[in-house]
Write a protein that holds these residues in place. Structure first.
Motif, mmCIF file in Angstrom:
data_model
loop_
_atom_site.group_PDB
_atom_site.id
_atom_site.type_symbol
_atom_site.label_atom_id
_atom_site.label_comp_id
_atom_site.label_asym_id
_atom_site.label_seq_id
_atom_site.Cartn_x
_atom_site.Cartn_y
_atom_site.Cartn_z
ATOM 1 N N LEU A 179 0.842 -1.189 0.000
ATOM 2 C CA LEU A 179 0.000 0.000 0.000
ATOM 3 C C LEU A 179 0.879 1.241 0.000
ATOM 4 O O LEU A 179 0.896 2.001 0.950
ATOM 5 C CB LEU A 179 -0.890 0.020 1.245
ATOM 6 C CG LEU A 179 -1.984 -1.032 1.299
ATOM 7 C CD1 LEU A 179 -2.692 -0.982 2.627
ATOM 8 C CD2 LEU A 179 -2.960 -0.838 0.160
ATOM 9 N N SER A 180 1.626 1.403 -1.054
ATOM 10 C CA SER A 180 2.575 2.500 -1.068
ATOM 11 C C SER A 180 1.844 3.815 -0.829
ATOM 12 O O SER A 180 0.786 4.060 -1.378
ATOM 13 C CB SER A 180 3.308 2.540 -2.404
ATOM 14 O OG SER A 180 2.361 2.615 -3.435
ATOM 15 N N GLY A 181 2.391 4.621 0.028
ATOM 16 C CA GLY A 181 1.788 5.927 0.278
ATOM 17 C C GLY A 181 0.963 5.980 1.545
ATOM 18 O O GLY A 181 0.757 7.036 2.117
ATOM 19 N N ALA A 182 0.486 4.809 2.019
ATOM 20 C CA ALA A 182 -0.298 4.825 3.253
ATOM 21 C C ALA A 182 0.657 4.858 4.448
ATOM 22 O O ALA A 182 1.753 4.313 4.375
ATOM 23 C CB ALA A 182 -1.169 3.582 3.322
#
Lengths: 356, 331
Positions: A179-182
């Motif tokens: 979940l890149s960015g979370a």
């Protein structure tokens, strides 16, 4: 405008289409025709009918080219073995035998190489890449696995490399990468049940196996990528021709139309269509049918039978017109329905004559 | 309430699975059973047969007593995992992730299992569900290879994941599929070598390895037997192929040869499986009509939906009699 003769000036002729339309037979007949034109020809078949296999001398379902002799000419025939082609690929790209042994023993790899949607398609492409580079043949005819969609066939090389290049190693170490960015704490909490669920599927220690596989593949991804790109270029080359095989049933023709659209959208060179199992009983003036030879009952049966077949003939004419209209592709051949599918070399010769 | 029955239709690509599922569904509804047809393909053929343009993820009424629904594997996978995540923002990211897509594509059995689980929801609606469940559920399944993979999944999962909700669902599915009184696999074939061979191999796996109940095999698109043996002989001996009658004779020879070839494959299937195939005739119209579905439904329904009888060895004499006239004079 492409003709069926123009196919024999190509290096690579790929027969595509839905299941059960006669791709295998068409591919074998094209190879025979290539041989008769004195071209060094080979056909790669996928799961040919038992008796056709016997006729071609392909009983061992071998990836080694076997020579099929017809009269004074001959062509080679090979049957595709997805798993073995995949294994050979691993062996080729692995940095050393230990790595390749580890990959070949990986459970996920075993599932993947057999089951991953599209791997058969990918391996068909892979095999022909290899054959073309051997420069042994002037024409290579390929029978593809039955696919409902062209995209299954053509996306296959990317699907395999996507998986391998998908940051799987880092995923295991830091699931949040999924979940890149979370914010990573949120992601970890959120992903925990998901990862557990993924593990549970099939009881494979999926992530562990994947990480293991990915680690093994680490040094090979580059090689795979390059190869996938080469295959992809090869499929779009001007020396390649796709032949869309179909039967005239309305539903099959619909499938062929969308297949054609997907191929042309993807930039693949479609040479044209082979329509197989077409009925062509022309309109009949029933008044001119003599009555003397038969009793009334037989005469009416004969007429009824004729009307039925003519009804189907009309349907075939309509659907083929629609097919041509919507694809704009030339009809390379219209092969009349024959009662017995060719299962001997003589039968294949007859089929090839109908095709040409 | 009597437990719902499940008919899982499969066969090689292009053999007419959807037509068979539709005909069975219509017949079952006609008997007064609340019936659901589940479409797993994406080609919209089922809706087309009933004159609708598209089916969706919620059951839709086709006619009295007959609903249909389309399940999309991708949507099921996405639904399942977004359910686990519970945060819409995260699940959106997840579903867009290449890694996730690669994982679910590679993890064997996920889509197959979710599809079966979805069926379970319609077959055993559970407590507290207000609507009455379906009595007959017909799955217009994927083609043979994929169907086998799907039918294998519950057992694989029940063995590997004995505990937890997943294991429990797997065991419920296993019980449903393995219950011969409730579940039958319906194999559809064409009277051609490849198709018949695949049917024989599939049936052996289904009955042998998976211990599922397989209905009498169905052979679709069999040419009619218009001509008696004497007439066929006369037609084939008649050398007159250039006169005005030539087209008639050529057409008759074509039909006779096609029928003969079909009979050969029917016999092969009967010998190999010890069961008499149900024959559906070749249609001579542009497409399947409502009347054809009804006729097919009657023929199939009697054989497939008849009261359960485990001693389903065909009675040789009456079967022989029946198949002899199966596609004869059927207009």
């Amino acid at each position: 405008m492409a003709t069926i003769e123009s196919l024999f000036r190509k290096r690579l002729v790929i027969c595509v289409g839905a299941g059960g339309v006669g791709k295998t037979t068409t591919a074998a007949a094209l190879a025979l025709a290539g041989a008769l034109r004195r071209r060094r020809t080979a056909v790669i078949t996928v799961d040919p009918a038992r008796r056709l296999k016997d006729a071609l001398g392909l009983d061992g379902l071998s990836m080694e080219p076997q020579s099929v002799a017809v009269d004074s000419v001959h062509f080679d025939a090979l049957a595709l073995d997805t798993k073995r082609t995949f294994d050979a690929l691993i062996e080729r790209f692995a940095p050393n035998p230990a790595v390749s042994a580890r990959i070949l023993a990986n459970r996920l790899y075993q599932e993947l190489s057999n089951e991953l949607a599209g791997s058969a398609e990918y391996m068909a492409m892979e095999k022909l890449h290899e054959l073309l580079h051997l420069h042994r043949y002037q024409v290579l005819v390929v029978d593809t696995p039955p696919s409902a969609h062209a995209r299954d066939l053509l996306a296959a090389p990317n699907r395999v490399t996507n998986l391998l290049a998908s940051r799987a190693v880092s995923l295991l170490q830091a699931p949040a990468a999924l979940l890149s960015g979370a914010p990573s704490s949120v992601a970890r909490v959120a992903l925990f049940p998901l990862l557990k669920a993924l593990q549970r599927w099939t009881g494979l220690h999926l992530l562990h196996d994947l990480a293991d596989l990915a680690a093994g593949f680490e040094h090979m991804i580059e090689g795979f990528h390059t190869r996938a790109e080469e295959v992809s270029r090869l499929l779009r080359a001007p020396s390649t021709a796709f032949v869309l095989v179909t039967t005239p049933e309305p539903h099959t023709v619909e499938t062929a139309i969308s297949f054609h659209r997907e191929l042309t959208d993807g930039g693949f060179p479609v040479a044209g269509i082979v329509a197989n199992r077409v009925l062509a009983f022309p309109r009949l003036d029933e008044e001119t049918v003599p009555t003397a030879a038969w009793d009334e009952r037989l005469r009416s049966k004969l007429l009824r039978n004729y009307r039925e077949l003519q009804e189907l003939s009309q349907r075939d004419r309509r659907t083929l017109r629609k097919l041509q209209g919507e694809t704009g592709a030339p009809l390379l051949a219209v092969v009349p329905a024959v009662t017995v599918a060719p299962t001997t070399l003589a039968g294949l010769e007859r089929f090839a004559r109908l095709l040409l | 309430m009597q437990a719902a029955r499940l008919l899982f239709v499969t066969g090689k690509g292009g053999v007419g699975k959807t037509t068979v599922a539709a005909a069975l569904g219509q017949y079952a509804a006609g008997l007064g059973h609340r019936t659901l047809i589940v479409e797993t393909a994406t080609d919209g053929r089922l809706a087309y047969l009933f004159g609708y343009h598209a089916l969706g993820p919620a059951p839709r009424r086709l006619r009295a007593g007959l609903d249909a629904v389309r399940i999309d594997a991708r949507q099921l996978v996405e639904g399942y995992f977004s359910g686990l995540l519970r945060f819409p923002m995260l699940s959106k990211r997840l579903l867009a992730s290449q890694t996730f897509n690669a994982l679910t594509a590679a993890a064997p059995g996920i889509t197959e299992f979710l599809l079966l689980e979805k069926l379970l929801g319609w077959i055993e609606p559970g407590f507290g569900v207000r609507r009455r469940g379906y009595e007959v559920i017909i799955v217009d399944g994927p083609s043979t290879g994929h169907a086998l993979k799907m039918l294998r999944t519950p057992r694989a999962l029940a063995t590997m994941v004995p505990g937890g909700p997943l294991g429990k669902t797997a065991r419920r599915l296993l019980a449903l599929l393995g219950d011969h009184a409730r579940t039958q696999v319906v194999l559809v074939s064409l009277p051609e070598e490849m198709s018949v061979r695949e049917t024989i191999e599939t049936q052996q796996v289904l009955e042998g390895d998976l211990t599922l109940r397989v209905a009498r095999p169905i052979i679709n698109r069999v040419f009619p037997r218009h001509f008696s043996a004497t007439e066929a002989h006369l037609i084939e001996q008649n050398g007159e192929l250039d006169g005005a009658a030539a087209p008639l004779l050529a057409a008759a020879r074509f039909t006779i040869a096609y029928r003969r070839e079909a009979e050969r494959h029917v016999a092969h299937l009967r010998r190999a499986l010890g069961a008499s195939p149900i024959l559906l005739r070749q249609l001579f119209t542009a497409d399947v009509r409502a009347a054809d579905l009804e006729r097919f439904g009657r023929r199939l329904g009697k054989a497939v939906l008849e009261p359960v009888d485990d001693s389903r060895k065909p009675k040789a004499e009456s079967e022989k009699h029946r198949t002899g006239h199966d596609t004869h004079g059927d207009h």
